[in-house]
Every structure is written in structure tokens, then in C-alpha cells.
Design an enzyme around this catalytic site. Structure first.
Site, PDB file in Angstrom:
ATOM      1  N   GLU A 134       1.074  -1.353  -0.045  1.00 36.52           N
ATOM      2  CA  GLU A 134       0.027   0.190  -0.020  1.00 36.52           C
ATOM      3  C   GLU A 134       0.939   1.821   0.137  1.00 36.52           C
ATOM      4  OE1 GLU A 134      -2.899  -0.437   3.019  1.00 36.52           O
ATOM      5  OE2 GLU A 134      -3.930  -1.927   2.183  1.00 36.52           O
ATOM      6  N   GLU A 281      -5.502  -9.192   0.308  1.00 32.91           N
ATOM      7  CA  GLU A 281      -5.885  -8.959   2.351  1.00 32.91           C
ATOM      8  C   GLU A 281      -7.287  -9.166   1.298  1.00 32.91           C
ATOM      9  OE1 GLU A 281      -3.963  -6.376   4.308  1.00 32.91           O
ATOM     10  OE2 GLU A 281      -1.950  -6.349   3.400  1.00 32.91           O
TER      11      GLU A 281
END
Length: 481
Positions: A134, A281
Site C-alpha cells: 500500500e 488481503e
């Protein structure tokens, strides 16, 4: 998992507009067209645990649970050695704090690959390298070197003749996607076009995939007024509650599919249409603080159980039907050392001692997760359910539903407590069991929900009248057999 940024304001508007009224079976459920990759469920292994099990203990749990795909947040040597000769497919990661060095030096990248990949293959089945996590939303100052880091890692793999075996990518937060509903109007934050375009070119040229973290829990928490809980949990929705993309007329029955399709459309907006998505995820916390009332064991169980079924049944997404989205559940263990709200410590499927946090309710999925006990799910009335609606559910179950409700009569074992809620729970659970726990048989117009808590173990104690014994061992058991 990286702390997620809030997009509540824009997402609320978009979602509000959209509503119109684990053995080898893990890896062989769905062949992706024009690809050698199969749909699978994997798990993330975080290590922020006070009593973190040893690598050999971790691998023993993975093997006992039939988990064949894992993602590590680093490239821990002991863990990679423990995974050797197991066949378990491993994603290793370049931690964020190492990204700048690798992205600025080809030699540094080559050294990283030599120490953390080449030294372990082929004994350890490393299949991908996740470069950072991220980056665009967590450490944007590193964004300028992100693509360089991927290219340098890839060059080292090519030099070692491992580029066909090991793919290189970087996980993104779904919050790099703006206007995510309707999906057909979604686009990547244009601030990052100078990164996303060369990144997508790299993924396309190397045959890699877009790694995406998808968290319906956060979408729901930030937009409760617009997103029904059932929509976030993959629960069945009546047609008038489905979200419809007004441009494509595609119907969306869950948040997960909508976010994944938003990513597909965002890529197509930049003229990339053949890059697959890997969800690195996704999950739901089983416990939260007072501001997180929906972080519960039942909701976590429901989300992850439904997610597993959704991925493995090859349903794909409305935009890409039949193309399943392989997904890594966040995460294997509860991480008690993580900071932040209570939920941050409670995303795990297992406690550090290997005990399951809850019993996944899965059906027809082979030996996925040894902690799956399909018969341990029950249907109960919701605590806030309207009494008239409960009475209607009770009447229907005991009438058209053909449940034997004679134990509820006065003087019989289940008469006490003489309340609509108690009697309704007996009747609707009996119907749910009678119907072999088929999807949709525990709803009763919204007054009932599935739980892993046996009604006879509830606070009513003996007053629950051994409902499950009556159902499973009594006359109805013969109908189920």
C-alpha cells in the site's frame, strides 16, 4: 495490513445512489481462462504476536489445516526454511522500509533476491514477490521509486532464470480507486497516473497481476447508512436491495465484487484490459471496541466462510463471470501487539496457540480448514427483532414449514421460557436444520441469523430445552438422514 484512509464522504454518496428500492482442493477449483493459475484461498501470516509460534509450529498448523498458499510480510529465513519441501506456495515481501534502497539500486535489488529468494528455491516454493505494501496510500514519498523497484527485482529474477516461476507485483489499498460505485465509472486517483500507467505496463509485460487489498468491513463501517451489513457479508439480498450499475445494468450482491470490478474498470479506463487481479488481503475482525459493534465472531465467521465459498465456486464477478479471484485471508493469527483499535488485534482465524477463534461454516469444499465443523451452525432470532415478526416466523415454521412444534406446547419440555423469542428460536432453528442449513433458510424476513453458538449454551441455559438435541437426535434427524 496498513491503516486504511477514510473515503466515507464520496463512498456514501456513491453507495446511496446505487441501491434501488484447505488440502489441495484449495488450488484446483477454477482454471482462469488463458492462464495457468487456478483459483485458491490463501492466508497472510503476520508476526506481531507476543507468543509467536516457531516457524515449524506455524508450518505444522498450515499443513494440519490444508493451507497451500501463504503470504509473508517479509522474507524471514527461518520461516522460509521451515516451508521447504512442503509444496506450500509462498509470496515473500519486500518490507516498506527497504523499498527506497531497492528502488534506487539495481545491485541492492539483486542482492535482496539472492539472499531472500535464490537461496531458498526450489526447496521452498516461492511463487511471487510483493514489493512493499500500500505504498501510494501509506508512504507516498516512496512512490517515485516503486516501479523501479519492481523492475530491478524482475531483472534479478530474469538473470537467475526464475522470472517465469516467480511473479513480481505490489499490493494496493482499494482506496486508490475513486468513485468505486458504480464500478463502470471507477478510476484510479489521477494523482498517481504517473505511477499507475508504468506499473500496469510492467504487470502486463511480465504476465503478473494487480495485487489489491479489499476490505468490505471498512467500506461498511464508514458508510453504514448506505451499505447494508448483509451486502458486506455476502448474505443473500432480495432483488430490490441489490446494487445496480446504471451504465452496465450489472447487479451487485456484495461489496467485495463491486470493489474488484471497480479495479477492473479503472484499469480499462487506462486501456489495460488483460491484467488479472489477486486479492492479497481480505477479512473481517472478530472483536472490536465500543465504536466497532459489528466486529463480532459471528460476522467474521460469516464473512470469511462466505468469502471462501465465493472464491472457490468460480462465480467470478459480474464484470468477469467465471473468472475467480484468488484471495488471501487476513490473517492466520490474532496479532495482540498491533496498535490502534481493538479490531486491529482480532483479524485472525487462530489464536497463537493454534486454537481456532471460531468454527468456519463451510460446505462442499473438501478438506479446507480442519476447524470446519459444518454441523455446528444454528439459526436464532435476532435480539432486536420485532415481536410480531417473530410470531409470524414461529407460526410459519410450525405450519407450512412442517416443523414439529409439539415440544413448545404447555407442559412439554420446551414450553419454558414462555416467550415468543424463545419459541421462535426453537422453531426457526428446527426449520434450518430440517432444510440441511441451505442458503436462505435462516432469514425469516430479517428476524433470524446464523450463529456458531449453540442455543442450548445461551444465557437461557436449560430453558433453551436442548433445542439442538430435539432437532438432531429427534424425529427430524430421520428426515435429514
Amino acid at each position: 495490513m496498513v491503516t486504511h484512509q477514510s473515503t466515507a464522504e464520496s463512498a456514501t454518496v456513491i453507495y446511496a445512489m446505487s441501491f434501488l428500492s484447505f488440502s489441495g482442493i484449495l488450488g484446483i477449483m477454477s482454471l482462469r481462462p488463458n492462464s495457468s493459475h487456478y483459483a485458491f484461498i490463501g492466508v497472510n501470516i503476520g508476526t506481531a504476536v507476543t507468543d509467536m509460534p516457531s516457524p515449524t509450529e506455524v508450518v505444522a498448523l498450515l499443513e494440519a489445516q490444508g493451507i497451500q498458499h501463504v503470504r509473508l510480510y517479509d522474507a524471514d529465513r527461518a520461516m522460509l526454511r521451515a516451508l521447504a519441501n512442503t509444496g506450500i506456495r509462498v509470496i515473500v515481501s519486500v518490507p516498506n522500509d527497504q523499498l527506497l534502497g531497492i528502488g534506487q539500486s539495481n545491485a541492492t535489488a539483486a542482492n535482496w533476491v539472492s539472499r531472500n529468494v535464490i537461496a531458498h528455491v526450489p526447496a521452498t516454493n516461492i511463487t511471487a514477490i510483493a514489493v512493499g505494501s500500500e505504498i501510494l496510500t501509506s508512504i507516498p514519498n516512496a512512490a517515485p521509486v516503486l516501479v523501479s523497484a519492481l523492475k530491478f527485482i524482475q531483472a534479478a529474477l530474469v538473470a537467475a532464470n526464475l522470472d517465469q516461476q516467480i511473479k513480481v507485483s505490489t499490493p494496493h489499498s482499494s482506496y486508490i480507486i475513486l468513485d468505486s460505485f458504480p464500478p463502470s465509472q471507477a478510476f484510479f486517483n489521477k494523482t498517481w497516473d504517473h505511477v499507475m500507467v508504468p506499473l500496469l505496463k510492467f504487470l502486463q509485460s511480465t504476465g503478473s497481476y494487480l495485487m489489491l487489498n479489499v476490505y468490505p468491513y471498512y467500506d461498511f463501517m464508514q458508510n453504514k447508512d448506505a451499505i447494508p451489513l448483509d451486502y458486506a457479508l455476502f448474505r443473500p439480498l432480495p432483488p430490490n436491495k441489490e446494487a445496480i450499475d446504471s451504465n452496465t445494468l450489472l447487479h451487485y450482491t456484495n461489496v467485495f465484487d463491486a470493489v474488484v470490478d471497480a479495479a477492473y474498470f479503472a484499469m480499462s479506463y487506462l486501456n489495460f484490459t488483460n491484467i488479472p487481479i489477486l486479492v492479497t488481503e481480505s477479512g473481517w475482525p472478530s472483536k472490536g471496541d465500543s465504536s466497532e459493534p459489528d466486529a463480532t465472531i459471528d460476522n467474521a465467521n460469516t464473512y470469511n466462510s462466505n468469502l471462501i465459498r465465493h472464491v472457490l465456486n468460480n462465480s467470478g464477478t459480474p464484470k468477469q463471470p467465471g473468472i475467480a479471484i484468488s484471495t488471501y485471508i487476513y490473517e492466520l493469527y490474532n496479532e495482540d501487539l498491533r496498535t490502534g483499535p481493538v479490531s486491529e488485534n482480532n483479524w485472525g482465524l487462530f489464536d497463537a496457540n493454534g486454537a481456532p477463534v471460531y468454527t468456519l461454516h463451510l460446505t462442499n469444499s473438501g478438506t479446507i480448514f480442519a476447524n470446519d465443523t459444518t454441523n455446528q451452525t444454528f439459526c436464532v432470532s435476532k435480539s432486536n427483532a420485532d415481536t410480531k415478526m417473530l410470531q409470524a416466523a414461529l407460526d410459519w415454521a410450525c405450519g407450512p414449514g412442517k416443523v414439529d412444534c409439539s415440544p413448545l406446547l404447555q407442559g412439554q419440555p420446551c414450553y419454558e421460557p414462555n416467550s415468543v423469542a424463545a419459541h421462535a428460536t426453537y422453531a426457526i432453528n428446527a426449520y434450518y436444520q430440517l432444510m440441511a442449513k441451505s442458503p436462505g433458510t435462516c432469514d425469516f424476513k430479517g428476524v433470524a441469523s446464523v450463529t456458531t453458538t449453540n442455543p442450548k449454551d445461551s444465557k437461557d441455559g436449560e430453558e433453551a430445552c436442548l433445542r439442538v438435541v430435539e432437532v438432531v437426535n429427534g424425529p427430524m434427524a430421520q428426515l435429514l438422514s
